[in-house]
Design a protein around this motif. Structure first.
Motif, short mmCIF file in Angstrom:
data_model
loop_
_atom_site.label_atom_id
_atom_site.label_comp_id
_atom_site.label_asym_id
_atom_site.label_seq_id
_atom_site.Cartn_x
_atom_site.Cartn_y
_atom_site.Cartn_z
N ALA A 129 3.25 1.38 -7.81
CA ALA A 129 2.38 1.14 -8.60
C ALA A 129 0.99 0.79 -8.70
O ALA A 129 0.55 0.74 -7.04
CB ALA A 129 3.03 0.49 -9.86
N ALA A 130 0.37 1.78 -9.58
CA ALA A 130 -1.23 1.59 -8.91
C ALA A 130 -1.92 -0.14 -8.94
O ALA A 130 -1.15 -1.45 -9.57
CB ALA A 130 -2.55 1.55 -10.87
N ALA A 131 -2.70 -0.10 -8.30
CA ALA A 131 -2.58 -1.91 -7.42
C ALA A 131 -3.89 -1.64 -7.00
O ALA A 131 -5.00 -0.96 -6.59
CB ALA A 131 -1.93 -2.37 -6.54
N VAL A 132 -4.89 -2.98 -6.40
CA VAL A 132 -5.98 -3.10 -5.19
C VAL A 132 -5.28 -4.30 -4.35
O VAL A 132 -4.64 -4.87 -4.84
CB VAL A 132 -6.81 -3.93 -6.56
N MET A 133 -6.35 -3.57 -3.36
CA MET A 133 -6.01 -4.49 -2.41
C MET A 133 -7.61 -5.87 -2.04
O MET A 133 -8.50 -4.21 -2.30
CB MET A 133 -5.91 -3.31 -1.13
N PHE A 134 -7.36 -6.85 -1.43
CA PHE A 134 -8.06 -7.10 -1.20
C PHE A 134 -8.12 -7.60 0.40
O PHE A 134 -7.43 -8.01 0.86
CB PHE A 134 -8.79 -8.28 -2.11
N ALA A 135 -9.65 -7.41 1.13
CA ALA A 135 -9.72 -8.27 3.01
C ALA A 135 -10.12 -9.18 2.26
O ALA A 135 -12.59 -8.96 1.89
CB ALA A 135 -10.19 -7.06 2.93
N GLY A 136 -9.94 -10.68 2.85
CA GLY A 136 -11.48 -11.84 3.13
C GLY A 136 -11.03 -12.01 4.54
O GLY A 136 -10.67 -12.31 4.89
N LEU A 141 -5.98 1.60 -5.80
CA LEU A 141 -4.83 3.12 -5.27
C LEU A 141 -3.84 2.99 -6.05
O LEU A 141 -3.43 2.33 -6.67
CB LEU A 141 -3.32 1.71 -4.03
N ASP A 142 -4.01 4.00 -6.45
CA ASP A 142 -3.49 4.45 -7.44
C ASP A 142 -1.52 4.60 -7.38
O ASP A 142 -1.83 4.61 -6.17
CB ASP A 142 -3.55 6.36 -8.08
N LYS A 143 -0.70 4.94 -8.07
CA LYS A 143 0.38 4.94 -7.92
C LYS A 143 0.98 5.62 -6.22
O LYS A 143 2.05 5.27 -5.96
CB LYS A 143 1.23 5.74 -8.83
N HIS A 144 -0.22 7.05 -6.09
CA HIS A 144 0.36 7.96 -5.41
C HIS A 144 0.51 7.40 -3.60
O HIS A 144 1.19 7.47 -3.06
CB HIS A 144 0.16 9.23 -5.72
N GLN A 145 -0.60 6.00 -3.92
CA GLN A 145 -1.07 5.60 -2.83
C GLN A 145 -0.51 4.41 -2.27
O GLN A 145 -0.34 2.95 -0.81
CB GLN A 145 -2.57 5.67 -2.53
N SER A 146 -0.89 3.98 -3.53
CA SER A 146 0.21 2.20 -3.26
C SER A 146 1.65 2.14 -2.79
O SER A 146 2.47 2.30 -2.86
CB SER A 146 0.06 1.39 -4.89
N PRO A 147 1.96 1.02 -2.17
CA PRO A 147 3.12 0.91 -1.09
C PRO A 147 4.09 0.47 -2.33
O PRO A 147 5.54 0.62 -1.41
CB PRO A 147 2.57 0.03 -0.19
N SER A 148 3.38 -0.30 -3.29
CA SER A 148 4.29 -0.61 -4.34
C SER A 148 5.05 0.65 -5.21
O SER A 148 5.75 0.41 -6.01
CB SER A 148 4.12 -2.04 -5.19
N VAL A 196 -13.89 1.71 -7.04
CA VAL A 196 -14.19 2.57 -8.14
C VAL A 196 -13.69 3.29 -7.99
O VAL A 196 -13.56 3.73 -7.19
CB VAL A 196 -15.74 3.22 -8.67
N GLY A 197 -12.42 3.55 -9.29
CA GLY A 197 -11.00 4.85 -7.96
C GLY A 197 -10.08 5.32 -9.80
O GLY A 197 -10.11 4.32 -10.52
N VAL A 198 -9.23 5.71 -9.84
CA VAL A 198 -8.79 6.28 -10.94
C VAL A 198 -6.90 5.01 -10.94
O VAL A 198 -6.51 5.43 -9.54
CB VAL A 198 -8.21 8.02 -10.85
N ALA A 199 -6.88 4.87 -12.35
CA ALA A 199 -5.74 3.62 -12.01
C ALA A 199 -4.82 4.03 -13.43
O ALA A 199 -5.99 3.75 -14.44
CB ALA A 199 -5.70 2.17 -11.53
N CYS A 200 -4.36 3.25 -13.83
CA CYS A 200 -3.48 4.42 -14.85
C CYS A 200 -3.86 4.92 -16.35
O CYS A 200 -4.57 4.35 -17.01
CB CYS A 200 -3.22 2.51 -15.91
N GLY A 201 -4.75 6.35 -15.36
CA GLY A 201 -5.39 7.69 -16.33
C GLY A 201 -6.28 6.47 -16.39
O GLY A 201 -6.92 7.45 -17.58
N ARG A 202 -7.37 6.06 -16.11
CA ARG A 202 -8.44 5.03 -16.39
C ARG A 202 -9.66 5.49 -15.25
O ARG A 202 -8.82 5.05 -13.88
CB ARG A 202 -8.27 3.72 -17.01
N MET A 203 -10.29 5.32 -14.91
CA MET A 203 -11.47 5.68 -14.46
C MET A 203 -11.87 3.71 -14.42
O MET A 203 -12.04 2.84 -15.00
CB MET A 203 -12.83 5.93 -14.33
N VAL A 204 -11.58 2.80 -13.13
CA VAL A 204 -11.56 1.18 -12.61
C VAL A 204 -12.39 0.74 -11.94
O VAL A 204 -12.56 1.40 -10.89
CB VAL A 204 -10.45 0.91 -12.93
#
Length: 689
Positions: free
Chosen positions: A428-435, A419-426, A352-360
């Motif tokens: 932009a707001a993103a999600v990282m998955f570890a398989g 990851l919000d846009k400040h944390q994301s390596p791209s 759970v985290g903030v992305a695009c100004g929303r809690m996602v």
């Protein structure tokens, strides 16, 4: 460091915990039953040492942790106990243990049902007299308007204590007797029905629901009463894991929202081939890395998934593992494999985290690799956003085959980060998955419903002088179509005519050139030309022009590189030219004449010319948004009729290399074309053709 003791909240006996609704997978009296009274297990187990050291706290197993946003509390998810533990950080004290209760799958349970039938189809049904533990396998804390909330993912889990499993296959627990009353399996022949062994109503219903199947049911304290270890009482059919995500108010652990049947419903709707399927380390190829590092039992499990038929092993392979060879089944061949267990198999994958100004929130099912997105800005009414499959190749290929082809994606995801846009390596707001099973990391950007990225603003322009070779502009986004033929009488036509003339060096103002044009070996001296009455023919060839918008969200800068004119229908530019020749500054005149004006009708025919058209426009009305919520802005048509061209609009010649040009000049009042010096063509075009 400090150690938090669970003894205070656990108490000194199982009865207090059970009375509150905390699930104990193997109570003390259950150990007594298996040690002393179970005809099946008494010679196989020995719990004497465990019984001697037993306290209720030893049965509490924290699975995951979440810190309150202000750091004052620590929340522990006790998956096997279906409870949440609250710890006061300042005092390192366990404050309370809160049971989460059961999910009722009957018609009055507030869900659309669940799938407990292995029929290779999505069939969600209500199951009367059946409940599941809300076993929280993952937990996240977040804050909205000063209130702390907890979000949990509920996946099934059972334990093994030596030869005792805390969940059993139904067919090894209860047996249907045709024409008679159901009986307990010989493995549990000591169990009795409620009401002193007289009330078989719940048992009969359970047999009607699951008779003869491998549906896994709990034999822990919520399902079986071990108060009398000599004759334990089977109370109800209880499964493990509610197959859902839930939100609780942290202050009192009250349930404010639960996804119910949504994960199975939406997952099956989007990816029916993955419904309640599984891909885990048992589906590895024989003699690969996973097989080589597996235990003896693990190697046996892998061998079974690679074997087609008994008798040596319980063959559970497919004839085509994805490359035409027999072996482990692809995910698409395992539909309903987990319907008798925990369905989608959601476990640790929750963030759970903030992305695009929303809690996602993003939750991932470990068994079949589905990622679900929710907007939880309103925790009491979350909005479902998306479901995405992290391993599309698994539909037709087993993990080992897809891994070799480098198309596997992520399977067995146990860790997710937003990851919000400040944390994301791209940026932009993103999600990282570890398989965990795929040994992979993936980054997915979160997009708004209009397709735009939640990205950092573009950096300000550099203050240093520009380099000799400036970087190319950002690539345009999408095509925005605009039929220019509708604007034939508009400001655009006049602008197009003027800019085309200016590009050819024939503007509608006086053009003064100090060039010398050789004619029969003589020098003409300075030349002055005035151009007027410009006209453009065959403009209708622009009617299918496509304009490329640099940003379709704000389509004010458009560009197109276009081809004009053909040999059959060239683009014609006509104008009147007034020419003054041989008027030298010292008063000399060319050939004794000169300083006279001559008028000509000029027609310039262009074919196979490539022009670059740049339009800068001011929108006179709001840009129309697509009707579909998930449509891209770039798919909308840009109404140039509702736009005003700005003076910065320009047209440049992009390519003359294949151009065909014909120049026809008629002296006014004379019927025949006048002779035109070849050198004029160089001057008129501004560059050699």
């Amino acid at each position: 460091s400090k150690t938090v003791s669970l003894g205070y909240v656990a108490g000194s006996s199982d009865s207090a915990l059970q009375a509150e609704g905390v699930h104990i997978p193997l109570p003390l009296n259950a150990m007594v039953y298996f040690d002393d009274f179970s005809n099946k297990k008494m010679d196989m187990v020995n719990f004497a040492e465990a019984r001697r050291k037993y306290t209720p706290a030893t049965m509490l197993e924290p699975e995951a942790l979440a810190w309150a946003p202000d750091g004052s509390k620590l929340f522990a998810a006790l998956q096997i106990n279906s409870a949440i533990l609250t710890v006061d950080v300042a005092t390192a004290t366990a404050e309370r243990l809160t049971p989460l209760g059961l999910q009722d799958w009957g018609a009055s349970g507030g869900t659309q049902g669940l799938d407990t039938v292995r029929d290779n189809a999505c069939q969600l049904k209500h199951v009367p007299e059946f409940s599941t533990l809300r076993s929280p396998s993952a937990i996240e804390a977040f804050e909205i308007d000063g209130e702390t909330y907890l979000m949990t993912a509920s996946g099934g889990s059972d334990l093994e204590y030596g030869e005792v499993e805390t969940a059993k296959k139904f067919k090894k627990l209860l047996v249907d007797v045709p024409g008679g009353r159901p009986e307990f399996h010989p493995n549990f022949q000591e169990l009795t029905a409620p009401g002193g062994g007289a009330d078989f109503s719940k048992i009969t219903t359970a047999v009607r629901n699951f008779g003869g199947t491998s549906m896994r049911l709990s034999i822990g304290s919520t399902a079986v009463d071990y108060s009398n270890p000599q004759e334990p009482v089977w109370k109800r059919a209880v499964g493990s894991g509610s197959r859902s995500v839930s939100i609780y108010r942290a202050s009192d652990l009250s349930l404010v929202w639960d996804s119910g049947s949504l994960l199975e419903q939406e997952g099956c709707k989007a990816f029916p081939w993955a419904h309640n399927g599984e891909q885990d380390d048992d589906y590895a190829l024989m003699y690969g890395v996973a097989y080589s590092h597996a235990s003896a039992g693990g190697k046996k499990d892998i061998a079974e998934k690679n074997t087609l038929s008994p008798p040596a092993l319980d063959g559970d392979a497919c004839h085509d593992r994805g490359d035409g060879k027999p072996g482990p089944c692809p995910l698409g061949k395992t539909v309903d494999e987990r319907s008798w267990k925990d369905g989608p198999g959601i476990q640790q994958g929750l963030a759970v985290g903030v992305a695009c100004g929303r809690m996602v929130a993003v939750a991932v099912t470990r068994a079949n690799s589905l990622a679900f997105g929710f907007d939880v800005t309103d925790p009491t009414q979350p909005a479902f956003l998306f479901v995405h499959h992290l391993s599309p190749a698994s539909k037709d290929k087993s993990p080992g085959v897809a891994f070799k082809e480098q198309t596997l994606g992520d399977i067995g995801v146990e860790s997710v980060s937003i990851l919000d846009k400040h944390q994301s390596p791209s940026g932009a707001a993103a999600v990282m998955f570890a398989g965990a099973h795929s040994g992979s990391l993936s980054l997915y950007e979160l997009l708004l419903t209009n397709g735009s990225r939640c990205a950092l603003p573009a950096p300000p322009p550099p203050t240093s002088p520009p380099t000799e070779t400036p970087p190319p502009p950002p690539a345009p986004v999408e095509w925005c179509r605009a039929p220019l033929v509708q604007l034939a009488e508009s400001e655009l036509t006049a602008r197009l005519v003027n800019t085309l003339f200016e590009a050819l060096g024939l503007g509608d103002v006086s053009v003064h050139g100090a060039v010398s044009v050789p004619l029969d070996g003589a020098w003409l001296g300075p030349v002055t030309i005035e151009v007027s009455e410009p006209r453009l023919e065959n403009l209708d060839q622009l009617s299918e022009l496509k304009l490329l918008a640099a940003d379709c969200a704000e389509p004010t800068t458009l560009r197109s590189t276009i081809g004009l004119g053909s040999a059959e229908k060239p683009l014609r530019i006509s104008f009147v030219a007034r020419v003054q020749l041989g008027c030298f500054s010292n008063g000399d005149r060319f050939g004794g004449k000169g300083c006279e004006w001559h008028e000509y009708n000029v027609t310039l025919s262009l074919a196979a010319v490539r022009l670059q058209l740049d339009l800068d426009v001011e929108l006179l009305q709001p840009f129309p948004r697509p009707e579909a919520a998930n449509a891209s802005l770039a798919c909308a048509a840009l109404p140039l009729s509702a736009a005003r061209l700005l003076p910065s609009t320009r047209l440049e010649i992009a390519d003359w290399s294949d151009a065909l040009l014909e120049l026809e000049v008629h002296a006014r009042g004379q019927p025949l074309p006048a002779t035109v010096p070849t050198g004029w063509v160089y001057w008129l075009g501004g560059a050699p053709l």
